[in-house]
Design a protein around this motif. Structure first.
Motif: not given
Ligand code: ANZ
Ligand code: ZN
Length: 692
Positions: A152, A330-331, A420
């Motif tokens: 990440a 991330e979406y 998240r």
């Protein structure tokens, strides 16, 4: 008028409460009331703004005690974190020394404020007797696959060669050296809070003793969206490229597609093509951009063409595939079908890069399809340019198109969450060591429970540069693999302090237990917390994490309840000159002088009186004097009033005889009206009107 002799009275009673252990609460008590104030970070200096939390908590606790309840009011310390490490770097003070010193100062402050805590239950999160259990909880999550590692992005200062926490990045620059901060990828630890997204959401419905605004903030933070995942394919290669949309009714209006710069397919898609250089250069620029800015609606939208196309599965049309900064990996799926006519971000992007705008939802009067659009039309309407769905209301089309796609196997209904997974690892010294070792032959290995705690070493260097200070501790790094007995290397990341605070409230019930983190039977009797007091800034961090942790521990059978907090109270801030009182802004009022001059009860009374406690209130030194005058008046009335004895006796009698003087009767009435009003106000936490 007789002056209220606070400098005699306050220390006298504070001593007396201590001698009596007045606030000590046995674990097996009946008629329980758990009154909890969010445990503080031991920064060392408390100002009157901080005081509001503790004073409110104390008022509620004492009131409940006077009503005969067994009140648990514990206090502890959220002791890990960045400031202690900075003190070590800047002034060479070892973090535990700095921390313990501050804790000592704050305890003195609490005592001067006259705030009652059950100090027999005190602990701090940096004590091995506490963090050993934080490590144990980590292991439980790891066993269940709820703690996992993945790569990440982190903030990276190239000049200090160190990872920065978000709060160390000021306007995109390193707070230490002012260099431009970039992003880099690291293997990091996450807790799988997304597995609990729907339960965290559903649970909110029953938390009706929480402020509505906190519940709303959590709902938005979790951000559940129902939509459709649609199977687009890369025209040139036939590979699938799914996208998530909440507006499947606009599928016929897609005029291009965009993917995130971090999309795992991107490199391969452009490898060896003419566009490769342009795309990779763009990706580097985007990745240096701050994540928060990129997610904002007003980010300047930028992108480049990948050189590829995708096929729209509903009509076989080929549209170009772009990569752009406003799409987040991330979406959803990290890829978006762009509909400039009906999505504002796509509209702006299409204007900038010359993509067509095709209207597929018209307004009832037909003006959307006939006129020139000055922005996206995002309302409901009627389908146009949508094949067999033309003329259908868009709301209905949303369902029918989804059905049709599921039938043809080109898309399916799904749910996406904004929430998240929780990034829990920090490249820092001053935190709970993560109980993991790495073995060349066996890989990632949990430290066996019986070897806990993994202790923080003291032979470390604090330079503020390079890797985490823990990597300089030779003895710490060397470990034995629990599986093969060979040499292994210890994890040098530590846990986010929000992991400590996600379970600390359990520990107060069993603060001395050495064989378990907490005793389930005792917790089941004391939880949920009757009243939890803290700032609104914790609405989406701490207050979601603690709910998540409770649900996990519930599912693992360690506690019998799955929501930890009954009533939540979010107090407003104390401001000075309109700004939040804070050391960094230089607008703090320290309590010491105030207490020396007027006594702690004056500050306490003023703090409760200053305004509705759930709203922000402006501090006013002159008004503090008013509270002092009031206390003096109370003191003289009670101490000097000539017919005191008779009146007090009369107040305890039933006034049914004829012989009661009118003034006594009036006082009697007023007393009972006041008791009623104050009781009602206290129950509603309207301290200001109770004081009035
Ligand atoms: C096509 C479309 C047409 C969309 C339209 C909206 C309006 P919420 O409601 O917040 O869930 N989207 C999907 N994934 C994305 C990502 N990784 N980064 C940025 N945007 C993303 O938003 C869902 C919408 O956000 C999706 O629906 C998608 O745009 C966009 F007239 O698809 B929509
Ligand atoms: Zn091994």
């Amino acid at each position: 008028m007789k002056r209220y002799p606070f400098s005699e009275i306050e220390p006298k009673w504070q001593r007396r409460w201590k001698e009596l252990s007045l606030f000590r609460c046995p674990t097996d008590a009946d008629d329980r009331f758990y009154c909890l104030v969010m445990y503080p970070y031991p920064s060392g200096d408390l100002h009157v703004g901080h005081g509001r939390n503790y004073i409110i908590g104390d008022a509620v606790a004492r009131h409940a005690m006077m009503l005969g309840k067994s009140v648990l009011t514990p206090m502890g310390w959220d002791a890990f974190g960045l400031p202690a490490e900075n003190a070590a770097i800047d002034r060479g003070i070892h973090p535990p020394v700095w921390t313990d010193d501050n804790i000592g100062k704050m305890k003195i402050q609490f005592e001067k404020w006259g705030i009652g805590y059950d100090w027999s239950r005190e602990f701090a999160s940096h004590e091995p007797s506490f963090y050993r259990w934080t490590q144990w909880i980590f292991l439980k999550l790891f066993e269940r696959g709820l703690a996992y590692r993945k790569s990440a992005p982190v903030n990276w200062c190239p000049s200090c060669a160190t990872v920065l926490a978000n709060e160390q990045v000021k306007d995109g620059k390193c707070e230490r050296c002012d260099a431009q901060v970039t992003t880099t990828d690291l293997e990091q630890w996450f807790f799988k809070i997304t597995d609990y997204a729907d339960r965290l959401l559903e649970g909110l419905d029953d938390l009706d003793s929480w402020p509505d605004r906190v519940r709303t903030m959590q709902r938005n933070w979790i951000g559940r969206s129902e939509g459709v995942e649609i199977d687009f394919t890369i025209a040139e290669t036939g590979q699938p490229l799914p996208c998530f949309t909440t507006r499947v009714d606009t599928i016929f209006g897609v005029t291009y597609m965009v993917m995130a710069a971090e999309h795992p397919m991107l490199r391969e898609l452009v490898a060896g093509t003419e566009q490769e250089g342009t795309v990779l250069g763009f990706v580097d620029r985007v990745r240096a951009q701050n994540q928060f800015e990129r997610g904002a609606a007003d980010v300047v939208k930028e992108g480049v063409w990948t050189g590829r196309h995708v096929v729209n599965p509903v009509n076989g049309e080929e549209v170009p595939l772009w990569v752009a900064n406003y799409v987040l990996m991330e979406y959803g799926t990290g890829a978006v079908m762009a509909v400039p006519a009906h999505d504002q971000r796509d509209f702006e992007f299409a204007r900038e890069y010359g993509r067509p705008v095709r209207v597929v939802i018209d307004s009832a009067d037909g003006s959307v399809s006939s006129g020139e659009l000055s922005g996206a039309y995002i309302e409901d309407g009627v389908q146009v340019n949508s094949g067999e769905f033309d003329g259908m209301p868009s709301r209905e089309a949303m369902e029918r198109i989804a059905d049709w796609m599921e039938l043809k196997g080109i898309g399916r209904r799904t749910v996406s969450h904004r929430l998240r997974d929780w990034l829990v690892s920090r490249q820092r010294y001053w935190g709970t060591p993560i109980p993991i070792v790495y073995c060349d032959s066996c890989g990632v290995q949990a430290v066996p429970e019986e070897d806990l705690p993994v202790l923080l070493p003291t032979d470390v260097e604090f330079s503020g540069k390079g890797e985490s200070p823990l990597t300089t501790a030779e003895t710490f790094l060397r470990a034995t693999c629990p599986s093969c007995g060979g040499e292994a290397r210890r994890e040098t990341d530590t846990l986010d302090t929000f992991v400590d605070s996600s379970w600390y409230l359990f520990r107060y019930i069993s603060p001395d237990s050495t064989d378990v983190a907490f005793v389930r039977g005792d917790l089941d009797r004391w939880f949920p917390v009757d009243l939890y007091i803290g700032g609104i800034e914790h609405a989406c961090g701490h207050l979601i994490f603690v709910r998540f942790m409770t649900k996990v521990l519930h599912d693992l059978g360690y506690v019998g309840f799955d929501e930890p907090i009954g009533t939540l109270f979010s107090q407003g801030m104390i401001t000075l000159d309109g700004a939040k009182m804070s050391k960094s802004k230089g607008n703090v009022v320290p309590p010491d002088k105030l207490i020396a001059r007027y006594g702690a009860d004056t500050e306490r009374l003023y703090t409760l009186f200053v305004g509705p406690p759930d709203r922000d209130s402006e501090w006013n030194d002159t008004a503090v004097e008013g509270s002092f005058r009031f206390l003096n008046r109370v003191w003289s009335v009670v101490g000097e009033w000539p017919f005191r004895a008779g009146t007090l006796a009369a107040l305890g009698r039933k006034l049914d005889g004829e012989d009661v003087p009118d003034n006594v009767r009036a006082l009697h009435r007023k007393t009972h009206q006041t008791i009623r009003k104050v009781t009602v106000d206290m129950d509603a936490m309207h301290f200001n009107t109770a004081v009035a």
